[in-house]
Design an enzyme around this catalytic site. Structure first.
Site, PDB file in Angstrom:
ATOM      1  N   LYS A   1      -3.058  -2.493   5.922  1.00  0.00           N
ATOM      2  CA  LYS A   1      -3.886  -3.584   5.439  1.00  0.00           C
ATOM      3  C   LYS A   1      -5.007  -3.825   6.448  1.00  0.00           C
ATOM      4  CE  LYS A   1      -4.311  -7.927   3.571  1.00  0.00           C
ATOM      5  NZ  LYS A   1      -5.646  -8.051   3.163  1.00  0.00           N
TER       6      LYS A   1
ATOM      7  N   HIS B   1       0.844  -1.201   0.000  1.00  0.00           N
ATOM      8  CA  HIS B   1       0.000   0.000   0.000  1.00  0.00           C
ATOM      9  C   HIS B   1       0.879   1.250   0.000  1.00  0.00           C
ATOM     10  CE1 HIS B   1       0.765   0.502   4.271  1.00  0.00           C
ATOM     11  NE2 HIS B   1       0.264  -0.694   4.532  1.00  0.00           N
TER      12      HIS B   1
ATOM     13  N   CYS C   1       1.325  -6.951  15.394  1.00  0.00           N
ATOM     14  CA  CYS C   1       2.709  -6.470  15.575  1.00  0.00           C
ATOM     15  C   CYS C   1       3.691  -7.634  15.527  1.00  0.00           C
ATOM     16  CB  CYS C   1       2.894  -5.807  16.936  1.00  0.00           C
ATOM     17  SG  CYS C   1       1.917  -4.357  17.223  1.00  0.00           S
TER      18      CYS C   1
ATOM     19  N   HIS D   1      -3.268  -2.168  16.393  1.00  0.00           N
ATOM     20  CA  HIS D   1      -4.124  -3.161  15.732  1.00  0.00           C
ATOM     21  C   HIS D   1      -5.400  -3.387  16.543  1.00  0.00           C
ATOM     22  CE1 HIS D   1       0.010  -4.065  14.265  1.00  0.00           C
ATOM     23  NE2 HIS D   1      -0.635  -4.078  13.111  1.00  0.00           N
TER      24      HIS D   1
ATOM     25  N   CYS E   1       0.467  -9.976  20.259  1.00  0.00           N
ATOM     26  CA  CYS E   1      -0.353  -9.301  19.234  1.00  0.00           C
ATOM     27  C   CYS E   1       0.123  -9.811  17.879  1.00  0.00           C
ATOM     28  CB  CYS E   1      -0.210  -7.784  19.312  1.00  0.00           C
ATOM     29  SG  CYS E   1      -0.932  -6.983  17.848  1.00  0.00           S
TER      30      CYS E   1
ATOM     31  N   LYS F   1      -3.955   5.858   9.896  1.00  0.00           N
ATOM     32  CA  LYS F   1      -2.800   5.185   9.286  1.00  0.00           C
ATOM     33  C   LYS F   1      -3.257   4.280   8.140  1.00  0.00           C
ATOM     34  CE  LYS F   1       0.897   1.942  10.348  1.00  0.00           C
ATOM     35  NZ  LYS F   1       0.868   0.501  10.354  1.00  0.00           N
TER      36      LYS F   1
ATOM     37  N   HIS G   1       3.706   1.633   2.608  1.00  0.00           N
ATOM     38  CA  HIS G   1       4.953   0.923   2.275  1.00  0.00           C
ATOM     39  C   HIS G   1       5.721   1.696   1.200  1.00  0.00           C
ATOM     40  CE1 HIS G   1       2.498  -2.872   3.355  1.00  0.00           C
ATOM     41  NE2 HIS G   1       3.309  -2.621   4.370  1.00  0.00           N
TER      42      HIS G   1
ATOM     43  N   CYS H   1      -4.366  -3.855  21.337  1.00  0.00           N
ATOM     44  CA  CYS H   1      -3.159  -3.176  20.875  1.00  0.00           C
ATOM     45  C   CYS H   1      -3.583  -1.899  20.147  1.00  0.00           C
ATOM     46  CB  CYS H   1      -2.404  -4.101  19.922  1.00  0.00           C
ATOM     47  SG  CYS H   1      -1.167  -3.240  18.958  1.00  0.00           S
TER      48      CYS H   1
END
Ligand code: MSP
Length: 516
Positions: free
Chosen positions: A302, A20, A131, A148, A128, A299, A23, A145
């Site tokens: 994915k 994405h 992560c 996430h 998690c 952010k 990245h 988290c």
């Protein structure tokens, strides 16, 4: 290559989806730095790649009905293709499933073990999967988290191998105090110091094959694989030939800079240097931490479901337009927002109207009045040559400090000055007066030469459009090296000029032509 070795790396991406824009941001900005270092005559080695072990990849593969190996083999090329499409000039694309990586991981692990930094223990706690990290209650916000929030943390109980991270609290504090630029920007350094002052605990570095089937087996512990982060970090050593190519390793280690995102600071600024200290290997010179690319404040990732396809942007607007936007718009090190509206504004104002127009206007006038690059006469245009001198100094200093936005605006000063001076000095009036032809030649030479210098300075950002601009100015290919390529007077009088096709067509035209 004879220059000073310069080794630069990006984080390696999890292959649990297609790449994405977040990245792409890291890879393209690292590429800008690598290209600048090559222009400075350095012998650059640029490493990027994919992180293919761990539970996250394994689960996504299972959801797709594929074995993990089939899944990563299918998806890793999507990352490599995306970076090729964005002109990312990496020297090696590493995959953590590459055989030399496995070899390097085992070699490092054995070294850490023989130095006495591995112990057996029982792990009980939260994990998690987003992560791929072990967590404590204080890492969570409302039991989740914060990076996430859509994933449930898992409770794990395993007999594991531990790395004695706790022994490195003081050595790491000492290292950062002796080498403050080890973590940049400074506010991130303070964050790392804060974590260190809380004290470090030993970390589990093995996983049982019942919980994770994929990973690099630990040779001296049957039925276990290495924890994905311990494995992934070692890619930086593998990419420099550790355990496989002695000469390469001698040349490129220690690394000059690891470029990473702010979510993985702890791994790179604490765990990684501690692993290297435990193995008695010199530490990288710097970890540069960039911020997050956000869309509407969130952010891109994915798991958040927010994803913008960088390849599609590159196909419609060109890789250079995206690279330029990301460097010019976002303060490298801070978070930055992507919006289509702002992308279009910057594209039209800077690339189509600013740079594109200056190129066609200046070449148009020089061709009309002189048919070629005019003679500058006895003296350079004082204002334009001084503007360039200042811009070269500012842009070079900014590139060296990885301040990409500042480097861009330093180069940009040349373009705005040229456009203002054309308005102000009205060369079309000079052309009508026989007594002012020398003045006209000097001024137009100055504009063309300034433009050439601006394009050289911007070339790490817009490599292919820069080549097209230089071609239109009669400058043929070849490597651009500073300071020679930014020297005033490089453009020769009498050089034929070529009116280029619009380099950056305005977005309204582009969108119309891209429409089905
Ligand atoms: N596999 C680990 C890194 C191992 S490095 C030894 C990982 N992978 S990742 O795919 O989640 O992220 C790869 C890099 O992309 C990280 O540096 C991360 O910070 C960066 N980004 C992911 N999303 C991002 C944004 N939205 N914005 C900017 N960078 C982001 O972590």
């Amino acid at each position: 290559m004879s220059g000073r070795p310069y080794y630069i790396t990006t984080a390696i991406d999890y292959v649990n989806g297609t790449p994405h824009l977040g990245h792409a941001y890291e890879k393209t900005m690292t590429d800008v730095i690598a290209r600048w270092q090559r222009m400075c005559g350095n012998d650059v080695r640029f490493l990027t790649g994919t992180d293919e072990h761990g539970i996250k990849v394994e689960k996504t593969a299972a959801e797709a009905g594929l074995s993990a190996k089939e899944y990563v083999d299918r998806l890793a090329p999507a990352f490599q293709d995306a970076w090729d499409g964005l002109d990312v000039s990496y020297d090696r694309f590493i995959r953590t499933t590459d055989p030399d990586h496995e070899q390097a991981v085992v070699a490092l692990l054995e070294r850490i073990r023989s130095n006495g930094y591995l112990v057996d223990g029982k792990y009980e706690g939260w994990y998690c999967e987003g992560c791929e990290a072990f967590k404590t209650d204080k890492d969570f916000v409302e039991g989740k988290c914060p990076v996430h929030p859509t994933r449930e943390p898992r409770w794990l109980e395993e007999n594991n191998l531990f790395f004695k991270l706790s022994e490195f609290t003081q050595p790491l504090l000492d290292h950062i105090s002796a080498n403050p630029s080890f973590v940049e920007p400074a506010f991130r350094r303070n964050e790392v110091l804060g974590l260190l002052r809380e004290g470090l605990e030993d970390i589990s570095i093995s996983r049982s094959e019942q919980s994770v089937s994929r990973g690099i087996p630990i040779p001296f512990r049957d039925g276990t694989v290495i924890y994905v982060w311990f494995d992934a970090l070692i890619n930086y050593l593998t990419g420099a030939g550790f355990g496989s190519d002695e000469q390469l390793y001698e040349r490129f280690w220690p690394c000059d800079v690891h470029v990473i995102g702010k979510d993985i600071i702890r791994f790179h600024c604490i765990i990684w240097p501690a692993m290297l200290m435990a193995a008695e290997i010199p530490l990288p010179k710097q970890v540069f931490v960039h911020g997050w690319l956000t869309v509407a404040g969130e952010k891109l990732s994915k798991s958040s479901g927010l994803s913008i396809d960088p390849a599609a942007i590159a196909t419609t607007y060109g890789a250079d337009a995206l690279r330029y936007f990301l460097a010019a718009e976002i303060n490298f090190g801070r978070d930055g927002e992507f919006s289509w509206q702002r992308f279009e504004e910057v594209y039209n104002a800077h690339l189509a109207n600013g740079l594109g127009n200056l190129l066609s206007r200046s070449i148009g006038m020089a061709t009309k009045y002189f048919g070629e690059v005019p003679d500058e006469g006895p003296q350079a245009d004082a204002l334009l040559s001084a503007t360039c001198e200042q811009a070269i100094a500012n842009a070079s200093a900014a590139y060296d400090k990885l301040q990409l936005k500042q480097a861009t605006s330093a180069a940009w000063k040349i373009i705005t000055t040229c456009n203002e001076q054309i308005q102000h000095r009205e060369p079309w009036k000079m052309a009508k007066d026989e007594t002012r032809l020398q003045e006209l030649g000097c001024f137009l030479y100055g504009v063309l030469e300034s433009l050439r210098i601006a394009v050289v300075l911007l070339s790490p950002l817009i490599p292919s459009k820069a080549a097209a601009c230089l071609h239109a100015l009669g400058q043929e290919g070849g490597e651009l090296l500073v300071p020679a390529a930014t020297e005033w007077g490089t453009l020769r009088a009498g050089t034929p000029l070529e009116r280029p096709a619009p380099l950056f067509p305005r977005i309204d035209q582009l969108v119309e032509s891209a429409a089905p």
